[in-house]
Scaffold this active site. Structure first.
Site, short mmCIF file in Angstrom:
data_model
loop_
_atom_site.label_atom_id
_atom_site.label_comp_id
_atom_site.label_asym_id
_atom_site.label_seq_id
_atom_site.Cartn_x
_atom_site.Cartn_y
_atom_site.Cartn_z
N TYR A 199 0.81 -1.22 0.00
CA TYR A 199 0.00 0.00 0.00
C TYR A 199 0.84 1.27 0.00
CZ TYR A 199 1.44 -0.60 4.80
OH TYR A 199 2.20 -0.82 5.92
N GLY A 200 2.17 1.13 0.05
CA GLY A 200 3.03 2.30 0.19
C GLY A 200 4.17 2.33 -0.80
N THR A 201 5.38 2.39 -0.28
CA THR A 201 6.56 2.61 -1.10
C THR A 201 6.94 1.46 -2.00
OG1 THR A 201 8.11 1.84 0.60
CG2 THR A 201 7.50 4.20 0.64
N LEU A 202 6.28 0.31 -1.86
CA LEU A 202 6.56 -0.85 -2.73
C LEU A 202 5.70 -0.85 -3.99
CD1 LEU A 202 6.95 -3.56 0.02
CD2 LEU A 202 8.70 -2.94 -1.66
N GLU B 270 10.54 -4.18 5.77
CA GLU B 270 9.50 -3.76 6.70
C GLU B 270 9.90 -3.95 8.17
OE1 GLU B 270 7.43 -1.98 5.44
OE2 GLU B 270 6.84 -2.72 3.47
#
Length: 156
Positions: free
Chosen positions: A7-10, A84
């Site tokens: 949901y983010g930087t990936l 993470e």
């Protein structure tokens, strides 16, 4: 193989996508864009402007979150766990997601922040982490993981 929701930087086009797209880190196959079934608080916090998906202890606060679903092998899962900082910072947890155009619900893993300062719940809650939000993000190689932990955890 494992199903992992990011949901983010990936996500594609974001600062850490190179990790999930590098075959040397393992196998990752993009499946589709998906939304969480449950509402979560997605906030950007810490001095490093990290996106955090907060474990759902917020009593209905938050939004349905838009992200991406991947199928990954054991090696890629270990790569993601390292990024993470699982289980020290984030906890890899089971959630349910569904494709925007379908009603089928799929269980998958994602990374939730489970032990955090209550002040994170006062930050703006996003429904999607955007390129604009990622422009201030400071990647892990430019910070100490201890610093990130101290900025979000209840205990230091």
């Amino acid at each position: 193989m494992h199903l992992v929701y990011v949901y983010g930087t990936l996500k594609k086009g974001f600062p850490n996508h190179y990790l999930i797209s590098d075959a040397e880190n393992g196998v990752a196959k993009f499946l589709y864009e998906a939304n969480t079934v449950e509402k979560f608080a997605l906030v950007v916090g810490s001095p490093f402007h990290v996106p955090f998906l907060l474990q759902n202890t917020n009593h209905g606060k938050g939004n349905v979150i838009t992200g991406e679903l991947y199928e990954v092998d054991d090696k890629m899962l270990k790569t993601l766990d390292k990024l993470e900082n699982h289980p020290t910072l984030y906890l890899r947890s089971k959630i349910q997601v569904k494709r925007n155009t379908e009603s089928d619900v799929i269980e998958c893993d994602t990374y939730l922040l489970t032990n955090y300062k209550p002040q994170l719940l006062t930050l703006p809650m996003l429904n999607s982490y955007t390129i604009a939000a990622s422009s201030s993000y400071i990647p892990p190689q430019k910070r100490s993981s201890n610093e990130t932990l101290k900025s979000v955890k209840l205990t230091t």
